[in-house]
Design an enzyme around this catalytic site. Structure first.
Site, PDB file in Angstrom:
ATOM      1  N   HIS A 239      10.418  -0.761  -3.822  1.00 28.22           N
ATOM      2  CA  HIS A 239       9.367  -0.863  -2.805  1.00 28.22           C
ATOM      3  C   HIS A 239       7.963  -0.951  -3.383  1.00 28.22           C
ATOM      4  O   HIS A 239       6.983  -0.697  -2.691  1.00 28.22           O
ATOM      5  CB  HIS A 239       9.442   0.304  -1.797  1.00 28.22           C
ATOM      6  CG  HIS A 239      10.792   0.463  -1.171  1.00 28.22           C
ATOM      7  ND1 HIS A 239      11.418  -0.557  -0.490  1.00 28.22           N
ATOM      8  CD2 HIS A 239      11.650   1.503  -1.146  1.00 28.22           C
ATOM      9  CE1 HIS A 239      12.586  -0.133  -0.064  1.00 28.22           C
ATOM     10  NE2 HIS A 239      12.761   1.099  -0.452  1.00 28.22           N
ATOM     11  N   ARG A 296      -8.395   0.138   2.176  1.00 26.02           N
ATOM     12  CA  ARG A 296      -9.066   0.066   0.865  1.00 26.02           C
ATOM     13  C   ARG A 296      -8.871  -1.311   0.274  1.00 26.02           C
ATOM     14  O   ARG A 296      -8.176  -2.147   0.855  1.00 26.02           O
ATOM     15  CB  ARG A 296      -8.430   1.099  -0.071  1.00 26.02           C
ATOM     16  CG  ARG A 296      -6.939   0.835  -0.194  1.00 26.02           C
ATOM     17  CD  ARG A 296      -6.254   1.670  -1.237  1.00 26.02           C
ATOM     18  NE  ARG A 296      -4.820   1.701  -1.032  1.00 26.02           N
ATOM     19  CZ  ARG A 296      -3.958   0.788  -1.435  1.00 26.02           C
ATOM     20  NH1 ARG A 296      -4.390  -0.279  -2.076  1.00 26.02           N
ATOM     21  NH2 ARG A 296      -2.674   0.892  -1.196  1.00 26.02           N
TER      22      ARG A 296
END
Ligand code: ADP
Length: 508
Positions: A239, A296
């Site tokens: 992942h 971000r």
């Protein structure tokens, strides 16, 4: 609303991203302040910034995650803004809030936006209310085993149990069988508790043949929000992204347009300001669902910068100053194709174990369409305390085919000795038929592992050459020692050196 010019930025980060942020600041005439831990005294960001402040011991909890120390450094250095980079404090609402309280500009979103999107269950609810499609699943925290089993059987196996505070692929379990529900629930909860101090988990339908597609967005404080198109991030291991590209080879124009609209709607629903990313999961039939929002700058932001022609760090700074976005959606286009490879100090043949150590030599690739965002140099010792990423190699070309060839060429030119790296593994990804065809999903690495780890004839040949080169080096040193001791014994080493040169000349 008031506008405040930023004259000096403190970068609350390290490594390649700190260097990358300083670069944009330099171009904008903004002064820079680096902060560093004990282990980073000789780091590139410290050397490159206008000034550098020591903030503590090597473990990040005592330095790069220490809000008080960073705020103190910002005040002492009279920085008027802080850029958090990615990782560390970049998605920490308390840090954003503290900056606000101290009158320091946080180059990122408000604490409220970070909180709203940081908790994935809340984010799912916000998106549903805004009409953005989310992966079918729960909108409440799940704790009870019986309740979890009932909900999962209703959604239908397979499902993902995911940490609400999740990140970095932690606290996530794929459940395929009913008998594994309870152990997976407990496993995800305890992993989430350890990693994030919060054991809240929720349940999502597992999307088969998933593609990870994310949209870059930019939003100013005047309500203008645009997307900068997609990034395909399906080359993942556990992942975690390994290679990213844009445009996505599995995208079609009308789906791109719809996803872009939803990405903008999602950012607006989050009352977002700054640069952010809306992550979607897409199946083979191009059905897509909101996964999460990252509040971000992303590691993979450079591919968007290259294809859309925007410096995202500069835009972040301008937005934080209170400027309106200088472009609208109609002004933005995708031109050509960009690919990014993440170069890690790791032993790919040994279960991808991190391999920090001293770089004895590094030659970075150059040439048309190549960007290398790194921070290590010859003689630099990669500390054991932080992420082992050495650099990001980004290439751009007119077409996807040419970009792949350019990436192969750049990886070939990239020479690092002293630590093991993922370069060879990445070269194999560029050679893998599934990658080259563009028909791949998040299972690509696991499905191609044998191919990606296979020794090629060339590798074996290179290993022989490396042995010879090491021997030549050794005899060369021996020769120097002998020269100082006794001139008559030099010839031995010299013969070997000639042998080594003749054979090594083949490829070097
Ligand atoms: P994290 O915040 O920990 O990175 P994400 O929600 O972004 O977690 O998911 C990370 C990756 O896990 C995705 O890119 C995808 O490969 C896989 N994944 C997550 N949720 C699902 C799902 N519902 N179905 C299939 N794969 C998923």
């Amino acid at each position: 609303m008031d506008h405040r010019k930023i004259n000096k930025v403190l970068i609350a980060n390290r490594g390649e991203i700190a260097v990358r942020i300083i670069r944009s600041c330099r171009e904008m005439g903004i002064r820079t302040v680096a902060v560093f831990s004990d282990a980073d005294r000789t780091a590139m960001h410290v050397r490159y910034a206008g000034e550098a402040w020591h903030i503590g011991a090597s473990p990040s909890s005592e330095s790069y995650l220490n809000i008080d120390k960073i705020i103190e450094a910002a005040k002492k250095s009279r920085a008027d803004a802080i850029h958090p980079g990615y990782g560390f404090l970049s998605e920490n609402a308390a840090f954003s809030r503290r900056c606000r309280e101290e009158g320091i500009i946080f180059i990122g979103p408000s604490p409220e936006a970070i909180e709203g999107m940081g908790d994935k269950i809340t984010a799912r609810r916000t998106m549903i209310a805004a009409g953005v499609p989310v992966v079918p699943g729960t909108t409440e925290k799940v704790t009870d085993e019986t309740e979890a089993t009932r909900v999962i059987m209703e959604i239908g196996l397979p499902v993902m149990i995911k940490a609400s505070a999740g990140g970095g692929g932690k606290g996530m379990r794929l459940v395929k069988e009913e008998s594994k529900i309870v152990s997976s629930l407990r496993g995800a909860q305890s992993e989430a508790k350890t990693a994030f101090g919060d054991d809240s988990v929720y349940i999502e339908k597992y999307i088969e043949s998933p593609h990870h597609i994310e949209f870059q967005i930019l939003a100013d404080r005047y309500g203008n929000t645009v997307h900068l198109f997609e990034r395909e991030c399906s080359v993942q291991r556990r992942h975690q992204k390994v290679v990213e590209e844009t445009p996505s080879p599995s995208m079609v124009p009308d789906v791109r347009a719809r996803m872009g609209e939803y990405a903008v709607a999602a950012a607006k629903a989050a009352k977002y300001e700054g640069a952010g990313t809306i992550e979607f999961i897409m199946d083979d039939d191009l059905n897509f669902y909101f996964l999460e929002m990252n509040t971000r700058l992303q590691v993979e932001h450079p591919i968007t910068e290259r294809v859309v022609g925007v410096d995202l760090v500069k835009e972040q700074i301008r937005i934080a100053e209170g400027n309106p976005l200088p472009f609208s959606q109609q002004d933005l286009r995708q031109t050509g194709h960009a690919i990014e490879c993440r170069i890690y100090a790791e032993d790919t043949d040994n279960n991808f174990m991190p391999n920090p150590g001293t770089i004895t030599h590094i030659t970075e690739p150059l040439g048309l369409g190549v960007r290398c965002d790194g921070y290590v140099y010859t003689g630099y010792t990669i500390p054991i305390y932080y992420d082992p990423m050495i650099s990001k190699l980004i290439v751009w070309a007119q077409t996807r085919e040419e970009a792949i060839e350019r990436m192969r060429r750049a990886l070939y030119e990239y020479k690092i000795t002293g630590v093991k790296t993922s370069i060879k593994f990445l070269e194999r990804i560029m050679d893998a038929p599934d990658f080259r065809s563009g028909k791949y999903n998040t299972h690509f690495i696991e499905n191609n592992m044998k191919f990606l780890l296979a020794e090629t004839e060339c590798d074996l040949y290179c290993e022989d050459l490396a042995l010879i080169a090491a021997f030549v080096d050794y005899t060369g040193k021996l020769e120097k020692v002998k020269l100082t001791m006794d001139n008559s014994t030099v010839r031995h080493g010299s013969d070997w050196k000639q042998f080594g040169r003749r054979h090594a000349a083949y490829r070097l």
